[in-house]
Design an enzyme around this catalytic site. Structure first.
Site, mmCIF file in Angstrom:
data_model
loop_
_atom_site.group_PDB
_atom_site.id
_atom_site.type_symbol
_atom_site.label_atom_id
_atom_site.label_comp_id
_atom_site.label_asym_id
_atom_site.label_seq_id
_atom_site.Cartn_x
_atom_site.Cartn_y
_atom_site.Cartn_z
ATOM 1 N N SER A 165 -2.586 64.906 93.158
ATOM 2 C CA SER A 165 -1.888 63.864 92.431
ATOM 3 C C SER A 165 -1.217 63.006 93.454
ATOM 4 C CB SER A 165 -1.053 64.310 91.390
ATOM 5 O OG SER A 165 0.440 64.557 92.083
ATOM 6 N N SER A 187 -5.559 69.910 76.849
ATOM 7 C CA SER A 187 -4.449 68.792 76.767
ATOM 8 C C SER A 187 -5.503 67.449 76.640
ATOM 9 C CB SER A 187 -3.563 68.664 77.743
ATOM 10 O OG SER A 187 -3.924 68.543 79.114
ATOM 11 N N HIS A 218 3.239 74.528 89.166
ATOM 12 C CA HIS A 218 4.636 74.817 88.506
ATOM 13 C C HIS A 218 5.590 75.318 89.691
ATOM 14 C CE1 HIS A 218 2.270 74.883 85.323
ATOM 15 N NE2 HIS A 218 3.143 74.886 84.352
ATOM 16 N N GLY A 256 -2.924 67.461 85.834
ATOM 17 C CA GLY A 256 -3.174 68.897 85.751
ATOM 18 C C GLY A 256 -4.223 69.029 84.614
ATOM 19 N N ASP A 269 1.733 68.032 84.044
ATOM 20 C CA ASP A 269 1.193 69.591 83.721
ATOM 21 C C ASP A 269 0.523 70.192 84.780
ATOM 22 O OD1 ASP A 269 1.213 72.014 82.172
ATOM 23 O OD2 ASP A 269 -0.512 71.028 80.916
ATOM 24 N N PHE A 279 -3.854 76.321 78.331
ATOM 25 C CA PHE A 279 -2.477 77.229 78.024
ATOM 26 C C PHE A 279 -1.380 76.331 77.079
ATOM 27 C CE2 PHE A 279 -3.901 78.384 82.071
ATOM 28 C CZ PHE A 279 -4.146 79.453 82.124
ATOM 29 N N HIS A 325 5.304 69.540 80.340
ATOM 30 C CA HIS A 325 4.915 70.821 79.799
ATOM 31 C C HIS A 325 5.653 72.161 80.532
ATOM 32 C CE1 HIS A 325 1.942 73.857 78.265
ATOM 33 N NE2 HIS A 325 2.478 73.317 77.344
ATOM 34 N N ASP A 326 5.726 73.202 79.967
ATOM 35 C CA ASP A 326 6.158 74.421 80.416
ATOM 36 C C ASP A 326 7.674 74.451 80.639
ATOM 37 O OD1 ASP A 326 3.441 75.841 80.091
ATOM 38 O OD2 ASP A 326 2.946 74.610 81.803
ATOM 39 N N GLY A 354 -7.448 74.751 91.161
ATOM 40 C CA GLY A 354 -6.407 75.729 90.544
ATOM 41 C C GLY A 354 -5.024 75.565 91.195
HETATM 42 MG MG MG Z 1 0.840 73.821 81.130
#
Ligand code: MG
Length: 217
Positions: free
Chosen positions: A128, A56, A148, A50, A145, A24, A173-174, A79
């Site tokens: 993590s 990435s 979320h 992530g 990343d 993504f 990110h995001d 996931g």
């Molecule tokens: Mg992301």
């Protein structure tokens, strides 16, 4: 064809490999990751939270490889919340029938091999926070990343932001400043970091937040 041949100078990554990897990450964001990793990774290793299937990782790893540095890449490979069966970002190809759940590690390992990154990227298969409890290596760049949810993002921020050396980068990110465009947890931790006084805000690339760790006065 390399990025160089494609007209994007200086990046030794095969663009067809990048396109083949699930993920993504926008290419402009990826290029920023590459540039920042190449700029600072001579000083200390980089770390990402992530990995997913390694999109990435191709960019950050290429930036590290340029300096003979390394990238630690943390993911439990089961996931994140939004990638589970029935959720918005679930991909059935990542479901492992034998394991009874998601498993992105085979995809990630394939990406490392294709990208010639097996001597640059050090995969860490774990949550993590578990890794952070034993971590003592200063880092030139941390890319958050992972999950979320607020709990996941806040945990990643608390666990890893303090390991970024002065002159290094904390990347998130995001980031969606408009709540109608996406979840707010990454932006919440971005604002925490910016308000800490430890980081200067740098221009974003699309949804990639860039914070530069200040030097002590
Ligand atoms: Mg992301």
């Amino acid at each position: 064809m390399t990025f160089h041949e494609a007209g994007i100078a200086g990046v030794d990554i095969d663009e067809s490999i990048i396109d083949s990897v699930k993920g993504f990450l926008d290419k402009e964001e990826g290029m920023r990751l590459y540039e920042l990793a190449a700029a600072v990774s001579a000083a200390a290793p980089c770390l990402e939270i992530g990995s997913y299937c390694g999109k990435s990782t191709l960019y950050l790893g290429a930036g590290c490889r340029k300096n003979g540095s390394v990238l630690f890449s943390i993911d439990h490979h089961r996931g994140s919340e939004e990638q589970q069966p029935g959720e918005e970002y679930f991909d059935p190809e990542t479901y492992d029938m034998d394991a009874g759940g998601m498993n992105t590690l085979p995809f990630f390992r394939k990406t490392l091999a294709l990208g010639n990154l097996e001597d640059t990227v050090i995969p860490i298969v774990s949550r993590s926070a578990v890794v952070a409890g034993k971590w003592a290596t200063p880092l030139s760049l941390v890319f958050i990343d992972g999950g979320h949810s607020y709990e996941s993002a806040f945990t990643d921020y608390c666990c890893w932001a303090g390991h970024v050396i002065p002159g290094g980068f904390l990347l998130i990110h995001d980031i969606f400043k408009n709540p109608e465009e996406g979840g707010q947890a990454p932006y919440d931790i971005y604002r925490l970091a910016a308000a800490s006084g430890l980081f200067d805000e740098r221009p974003m690339t699309k949804t990639l937040g860039v914070l530069h760790r200040r030097h002590p006065l």
